[in-house]
Design a protein around this motif. Structure first.
Motif, PDB file in Angstrom:
ATOM      1  N   GLU A  56       0.873  -1.170   0.000  1.00  0.00           N
ATOM      2  CA  GLU A  56       0.000   0.000   0.000  1.00  0.00           C
ATOM      3  C   GLU A  56       0.912   1.223   0.000  1.00  0.00           C
ATOM      4  N   ALA A  57       0.589   2.208  -0.814  1.00  0.00           N
ATOM      5  CA  ALA A  57       1.432   3.396  -0.894  1.00  0.00           C
ATOM      6  C   ALA A  57       0.653   4.641  -0.535  1.00  0.00           C
ATOM      7  N   SER A  58       1.382   5.598  -0.007  1.00  0.00           N
ATOM      8  CA  SER A  58       0.809   6.924   0.223  1.00  0.00           C
ATOM      9  C   SER A  58       1.908   7.944   0.000  1.00  0.00           C
ATOM     10  N   ASP A  59       1.508   9.076  -0.615  1.00  0.00           N
ATOM     11  CA  ASP A  59       2.504  10.126  -0.737  1.00  0.00           C
ATOM     12  C   ASP A  59       2.700  10.707   0.651  1.00  0.00           C
ATOM     13  N   THR A  60       3.856  11.250   0.893  1.00  0.00           N
ATOM     14  CA  THR A  60       4.238  11.632   2.231  1.00  0.00           C
ATOM     15  C   THR A  60       4.561  13.112   2.295  1.00  0.00           C
ATOM     16  N   GLU A  61       3.963  13.799   3.237  1.00  0.00           N
ATOM     17  CA  GLU A  61       4.295  15.192   3.497  1.00  0.00           C
ATOM     18  C   GLU A  61       5.459  15.203   4.474  1.00  0.00           C
ATOM     19  N   LEU A  62       6.538  15.841   4.082  1.00  0.00           N
ATOM     20  CA  LEU A  62       7.719  15.885   4.929  1.00  0.00           C
ATOM     21  C   LEU A  62       7.820  17.176   5.733  1.00  0.00           C
ATOM     22  N   ASP A  63       6.798  18.003   5.690  1.00  0.00           N
ATOM     23  CA  ASP A  63       6.861  19.306   6.361  1.00  0.00           C
ATOM     24  C   ASP A  63       7.188  19.204   7.846  1.00  0.00           C
ATOM     25  N   ASP A  64       6.677  18.202   8.526  1.00  0.00           N
ATOM     26  CA  ASP A  64       6.907  18.065   9.966  1.00  0.00           C
ATOM     27  C   ASP A  64       8.054  17.116  10.301  1.00  0.00           C
ATOM     28  N   VAL A  65       8.751  16.612   9.286  1.00  0.00           N
ATOM     29  CA  VAL A  65       9.861  15.681   9.500  1.00  0.00           C
ATOM     30  C   VAL A  65      11.162  16.477   9.607  1.00  0.00           C
ATOM     31  N   GLU A  66      11.757  16.421  10.802  1.00  0.00           N
ATOM     32  CA  GLU A  66      13.012  17.131  11.027  1.00  0.00           C
ATOM     33  C   GLU A  66      14.167  16.195  11.337  1.00  0.00           C
ATOM     34  N   THR A  67      13.845  14.944  11.689  1.00  0.00           N
ATOM     35  CA  THR A  67      14.884  13.979  12.047  1.00  0.00           C
ATOM     36  C   THR A  67      14.533  12.620  11.450  1.00  0.00           C
ATOM     37  N   LEU A  68      15.514  11.731  11.451  1.00  0.00           N
ATOM     38  CA  LEU A  68      15.257  10.367  11.006  1.00  0.00           C
ATOM     39  C   LEU A  68      14.238   9.697  11.922  1.00  0.00           C
ATOM     40  N   THR A  69      14.260  10.028  13.192  1.00  0.00           N
ATOM     41  CA  THR A  69      13.280   9.479  14.131  1.00  0.00           C
ATOM     42  C   THR A  69      11.866   9.891  13.726  1.00  0.00           C
ATOM     43  N   ASP A  70      11.693  11.155  13.326  1.00  0.00           N
ATOM     44  CA  ASP A  70      10.377  11.619  12.858  1.00  0.00           C
ATOM     45  C   ASP A  70       9.927  10.815  11.645  1.00  0.00           C
ATOM     46  N   LEU A  71      10.845  10.585  10.702  1.00  0.00           N
ATOM     47  CA  LEU A  71      10.515   9.827   9.497  1.00  0.00           C
ATOM     48  C   LEU A  71      10.177   8.380   9.851  1.00  0.00           C
TER      49      LEU A  71
END
Length: 188
Positions: A22-37
């Protein structure tokens, strides 16, 4: 002063399920670290199964982050030096090089929010050497080439040598090997 060039990222999460991917496009706006990702990937996971995150900046570089349940994420970058010049790539490059957040913040001060640099790029690697590992040790800068775990997709159908040889539509080739081309294209 910015160059006026807008950096275009593509990011998607592929979550493995009993019925495929299953795929979803990802908003990276709130991703600041690898842990967030990794947390974002875990939220997309079905029954703690494998999630693969793709990040691509135009034709400059691509990254693959694999998250299996609560295990540490595994990361691969196609071109660490190119990735380090963008905000999301720098986040992954710094993690792979073991750089502290304070060290990374100094480098990120020269990045605009769109991931481009002000003015001319500074050379972090004046070493004329074919061995990227030696270049990293000499300058603590990212190598001009792959960095990370090139074997992170081996059990899913794309081996280390195949991953290292990818260029062009690398994410399409990876999706073909994983058997999820249509799913990835639906969010692209």
């Amino acid at each position: 002063m910015t160059s006026g060039r807008v950096t275009v990222y593509f990011a998607a999460l592929l979550a493995r399920t009993e019925d495929g991917w299953e795929a979803s496009d990802t908003e990276l706006d709130d991703v600041e670290t690898l842990t967030d990702l990794a947390d974002l990937a875990r939220e997309a996971a079905v029954d703690d199964d494998t999630v693969v995150a793709f990040i691509e900046q135009e034709d400059a570089w691509f990254g693959v982050v694999r998250v299996d349940g609560e295990d540490d994420p595994r990361v691969f970058l196609s071109n660490a030096a190119a990735a380090a010049r963008s905000s999301y790539g720098a986040m992954l490059t710094d993690e792979l090089l073991g750089r502290e957040e304070d060290d990374a913040a100094d480098d990120l001060d020269s990045l605009d929010l769109d991931g481009t640099e002000d003015g001319e790029p500074e050379s972090h690697n004046d070493v004329e050497d074919d061995d990227p590992l030696e270049a990293v040790n000499d300058t603590d800068g990212p190598p001009h080439g792959p960095l990370g775990d090139a074997g992170l997709l081996a059990d899913l159908g794309i081996g280390e040598k195949e991953l290292l040889a990818l260029d062009g539509d690398a994410l399409g080739t990876i999706a073909d090997a994983l058997g999820c081309t249509e799913v990835l294209e639906a969010v692209r």
